[in-house]
Design an enzyme around this catalytic site. Structure first.
Site, PDB file in Angstrom:
ATOM      1  N   ASN A  90      33.259  21.931 -31.271  1.00  0.00           N
ATOM      2  CA  ASN A  90      33.027  22.906 -30.207  1.00  0.00           C
ATOM      3  C   ASN A  90      33.823  22.484 -28.981  1.00  0.00           C
ATOM      4  OD1 ASN A  90      31.686  25.038 -28.742  1.00  0.00           O
ATOM      5  ND2 ASN A  90      30.363  23.483 -27.807  1.00  0.00           N
ATOM      6  N   HIS A 132      33.541  22.519 -24.854  1.00  0.00           N
ATOM      7  CA  HIS A 132      32.526  22.682 -23.812  1.00  0.00           C
ATOM      8  C   HIS A 132      33.189  22.449 -22.449  1.00  0.00           C
ATOM      9  CE1 HIS A 132      28.536  22.730 -22.064  1.00  0.00           C
ATOM     10  NE2 HIS A 132      28.880  21.675 -21.357  1.00  0.00           N
ATOM     11  N   SER A 169      35.653  19.257 -22.825  1.00  0.00           N
ATOM     12  CA  SER A 169      35.518  18.287 -23.924  1.00  0.00           C
ATOM     13  C   SER A 169      35.517  19.045 -25.248  1.00  0.00           C
ATOM     14  CB  SER A 169      34.176  17.547 -23.828  1.00  0.00           C
ATOM     15  OG  SER A 169      33.956  17.016 -22.549  1.00  0.00           O
ATOM     16  N   ASP A 209      25.388  20.093 -27.391  1.00  0.00           N
ATOM     17  CA  ASP A 209      26.486  19.449 -26.649  1.00  0.00           C
ATOM     18  C   ASP A 209      26.392  17.920 -26.639  1.00  0.00           C
ATOM     19  OD1 ASP A 209      27.385  22.038 -26.026  1.00  0.00           O
ATOM     20  OD2 ASP A 209      26.169  22.118 -24.210  1.00  0.00           O
TER      21      ASP A 209
HETATM   22  C1  GRF Z   1      34.961  28.597 -22.710  1.00  0.00           C
HETATM   23  O1  GRF Z   1      34.847  28.267 -21.367  1.00  0.00           O
HETATM   24  C2  GRF Z   1      34.413  27.488 -23.570  1.00  0.00           C
HETATM   25  O2  GRF Z   1      34.550  26.231 -22.996  1.00  0.00           O
HETATM   26  C3  GRF Z   1      32.952  27.844 -23.668  1.00  0.00           C
HETATM   27  O3  GRF Z   1      32.909  29.244 -23.705  1.00  0.00           O
HETATM   28  C4  GRF Z   1      34.080  29.785 -23.091  1.00  0.00           C
HETATM   29  C5  GRF Z   1      34.714  30.678 -24.108  1.00  0.00           C
HETATM   30  O4  GRF Z   1      35.833  31.367 -23.613  1.00  0.00           O
HETATM   31  N1  GRF Z   1      32.351  27.198 -24.805  1.00  0.00           N
HETATM   32  P1  GRF Z   1      36.791  32.131 -24.632  1.00  0.00           P
HETATM   33  O5  GRF Z   1      35.927  33.138 -25.390  1.00  0.00           O
HETATM   34  O6  GRF Z   1      37.411  31.116 -25.525  1.00  0.00           O
HETATM   35  O7  GRF Z   1      37.792  32.821 -23.761  1.00  0.00           O
END
Ligand code: GRF
Length: 191
Positions: free
Chosen positions: A109, A111, A138, A147
């Site tokens: 993932n 984050h 991260s 997370d």
């Molecule tokens: C990103 O900020 C990511 O870090 C978080 O959700 C957001 C997703 O944005 N997990 P996108 O859909 O990839 O534009």
């Protein structure tokens, strides 16, 4: 060399998914996106992936008896495509432990914080409110605790005077789009 087969899960915009798809276009990139699944039928990222001739699916929780059955369908679809690694990219639902355990070590993932700081939501505002000098993003392995899995790599940005959650999110997102392909490359090279 066999390429790592990626399955991506999204819920919306899909800009990280797009960054991964674009990285995979480079002939020497060691991974390919074989399927994108969204829990939202109107996710903008689904249209992009479809236009790139990537297999897409909208899997709707409401069509299933419970969340386990819904997630079993996601596993079934990814396994039918021989997915090696699931990349969560803005997938906005908590996953049940059984799904996480099934894919543990094979699901990552991104984050928007420097984990272990600021797990959960509103990461940018919380970092600003705490007077942090820097923020970032991260990529980590997914474990049942939110997370909390092993961090694969991170990127940092400075929090400037007058920074807002919006301006910080924009800066961090630029780094996310570089970091996610980098993390995938690191994993693929060890695969
Ligand atoms: C990103 O900020 C990511 O870090 C978080 O959700 C957001 C997703 O944005 N997990 P996108 O859909 O990839 O534009």
């Amino acid at each position: 060399m066999k390429k790592l087969r990626l399955g991506i899960m999204i819920s919306g915009r899909g800009s990280n998914m797009r960054a991964i798809v674009e990285a995979c276009r480079q002939p020497d990139f060691p991974a390919e996106v074989v399927m994108v699944i969204s829990n939202k039928g109107d996710a903008a990222g689904l249209v992009y992936a479809h236009n790139c001739s990537i297999e897409t699916a909208h899997v709707n929780l409401k069509s299933f008896e419970d969340k386990d059955a819904y997630e079993a369908e996601i596993t079934r679809r990814f396994e039918a495509m021989n997915v090696d690694l699931i990349c969560l990219a803005g997938y906005m639902r908590i996953l049940n432990d059984s799904f996480v355990q099934h894919w543990q070590g094979r699901m990552i993932n991104i984050h928007p914080s420097l984990l272990p700081k600021y797990k959960g939501l509103n990461t940018h505002q919380r970092a600003i409110d705490d007077g942090e000098a820097e923020a970032g993003c991260s990529v980590h392995y997914v474990v049942p605790d939110l997370d909390s899995g092993e961090v694969i790599c991170q990127a940092k940005v400075a929090i400037d005077a007058g920074e807002t959650a919006e301006s910080l999110a924009t800066k961090v997102l630029v780094e996310e789009h570089k970091l996610y392909p980098h993390a995938i490359k690191l994993i693929a090279e060890k695969f």
